[in-house]
Write an enzyme that holds these catalytic residues in place. Structure first.
Site, short mmCIF file in Angstrom:
data_model
loop_
_atom_site.label_atom_id
_atom_site.label_comp_id
_atom_site.label_asym_id
_atom_site.label_seq_id
_atom_site.Cartn_x
_atom_site.Cartn_y
_atom_site.Cartn_z
N HIS A 198 67.15 -20.10 35.10
CA HIS A 198 67.86 -18.94 35.63
C HIS A 198 68.45 -19.30 36.97
CE1 HIS A 198 68.64 -14.83 36.94
NE2 HIS A 198 68.60 -14.53 35.65
N ASP B 42 65.53 -13.78 27.83
CA ASP B 42 65.96 -13.98 26.44
C ASP B 42 64.98 -14.77 25.59
OD1 ASP B 42 68.46 -12.68 26.69
OD2 ASP B 42 69.24 -14.41 27.78
#
Ligand code: ACO
Length: 434
Positions: free
Chosen positions: A311, A368
């Site tokens: 991320h 996700d």
């Protein structure tokens, strides 16, 4: 909007020119160098690929501390909201800035119900898409098409109209999402019902059919609420920045959100939830060889990445991933299902987290990584996963679009570049070119 505090200034010396750059501090303690006068005072601009070190705006909506894994919507911890709240309430919180009173909540729910139907002419659009059209393409086209059916703000009572437009979009996008699934499944549309809550309605529109009614399980409605809440906002991510950027040209809300949907579709962003499942299915087909997948992700010559990992902002475990991982167990239990992909995902996570490559780069599971396993268990086809993400992210997009319009320091978004192309040259007619 609360103001960022002025806490000092930095001196930048370039040759014999000296610039004083103000230092501002946001509410979470993050310090920023205000370079807005840099070009005017020092004749220079900045280069920052991917805007990794650039704040594009001030915002009151979401606080994110990627070092400590903290995520707050309007000050409320994501963990509390996921446990205690419902998506409709969180949508109100994000768009309006505070949790609704009972009266505001009831009015909001009533508006969501009243605006849930699509103009009947729009339902015909769905039939013109080819059989295997991706639902994200349909979603984005249908959302921008809403602007042809529903008027833009006329400017008479902006607050009231904004309220109706945003509520209309929140409600209708859910109907569009369910209809795009029904279209790809070749089943008749199921219309929204006033007696059902937002999430129960969505499940019903997705899964009931004229020949078999759908049993709405409260545990699944709860899980859906949790998932939508976790996706509802994430400050200046790629799709929200797209909404702000396109919105900064003063396009209507539908056009701005449609661009956000397109950005979200990408596999490096919201599309990663579909990619994760495809990756796990690939590993399963390959006999469950998790090590091979990790080695591929580490190979610098291979463009493959471990989807659902890494991320830009989180350098620790994504707090949303932690909640989703728990919800995953609960949903599988309620449905009395076992998913071999969950075992593969767990093993992949464990191996990655003890591998130096991932440790050094501080790569952890993101939102996700586990969400697709829940969607699968609930019966959502893989291609719908990102649509589902879009539905959750919608209140965030609306809140950011609204905030940017109301920002007194608003400017159209227009970054600069470092030109590296040819110097001046002159046109050569076609027959004289060698
Ligand atoms: N698998 C393998 N290596 C990775 C991964 C990954 N998932 N993520 C980052 N890296 C590596 C990069 O190759 C890079 O290595 P290097 O220093 O040797 O060049 C290093 O870690 C830093 O990565 P960047 O690409 O610079 O990180 P950035 O912040 O630009 O990208 C992103 C973030 C796009 C999320 C990235 O981690 C990624 O591609 N992840 C996989 C896709 C994904 O899951 N996306 C969803 C993100 S959450 C969301 O948007 C909803």
């Amino acid at each position: 909007m609360l103001e960022a505090r002025h806490v000092g200034s930095a001196e930048l010396r370039i040759g014999d020119r000296v610039c004083h750059l103000p230092i501002l501090e946001g509410n979470g303690g993050e310090r920023v160098l205000d370079i807005r006068r840099l070009r005017a005072d020092c004749g220079m601009t900045t280069l920052d690929y991917g805007y990794a070190n650039t704040a594009s705006c001030k915002s009151d909506i979401t606080y994110l501390n990627g070092e400590e894994g903290v995520l707050l919507y309007r000050g409320y911890p994501i963990e509390e909201l996921a446990e205690k709240s419902r998506f409709v309430e969180v949508a109100y919180l994000l768009v309006h800035g505070s949790l609704p009173t009972r009266k505001e909540h009831d009015r909001f729910s009533d508006l969501l119900n009243r605006h849930s139907l699509l103009h009947e002419d729009m339902t015909h659009f769905f039939y013109r898409y080819p059989e295997h059209a991706h639902p994200m393409a349909i979603l984005s086209a249908m959302v921008v098409s809403l602007s042809t059916f529903y008027p833009e703000l006329s400017g008479n009572d902006v607050d009231e109209e904004l309220d109706i437009t945003t509520t209309r979009l929140l409600s209708k996008m859910r109907t569009i999402a369910a209809f795009s699934y029904k279209k790809t499944a070749g089943e008749p549309f199921v219309y929204p019902r006033h007696d059902l809550s937002y999430c129960a309605n969505f499940l019903n529109m997705m899964f009931s059919s004229p020949v078999s009614p759908y049993e709405i399980k409260p545990e699944l409605v709860k899980a859906l609420n949790v998932l939508l809440i976790l996706h509802a906002d994430h400050e200046q991510n790629c799709s929200t920045s797209a909404v702000r950027l396109v919105g900064s040209a003063r396009v209507n809300l539908y056009a701005a959100v449609s661009s956000g949907i397109c950005a979200l579709w990408g596999p490096l962003h919201g599309g990663a939830n579909q990619m994760v499942i495809e990756m796990l299915e690939g590993i399963a087909r390959d006999g469950g060889d998790v090590k091979k997948c990790i080695e591929r992700a580490k190979d610098r010559r291979d463009p493959f990445r471990l989807y659902g990992f890494g991320h830009r902002v989180y350098k620790t475990y994504d707090p949303r991933a932690r909640i989703i991982k728990n919800t995953c167990h609960e949903v599988l239990q309620v449905l009395n299902k076992k998913d071999p992909l969950l075992d593969i995902a767990r093993e992949l996570e464990a191996r990655a987290l003890e591998d130096d490559f991932f440790i050094e780069r501080r790569l952890y599971p993101n939102v996700d990584f586990y969400s697709g396993i829940i969607y699968r268990a609930m019966g959502f086809p893989t291609e719908m996963f990102t649509v589902f993400f879009a539905l959750g992210r919608l209140p965030g997009w609306i809140a950011h679009w609204k905030e940017s319009l109301e920002d007194p320091e608003f400017r159209i978004q227009r970054p600069r570049q470092v030109y590296t192309g040819p110097n001046l040259r002159h046109y050569v007619p076609l027959d004289k070119r060698s």
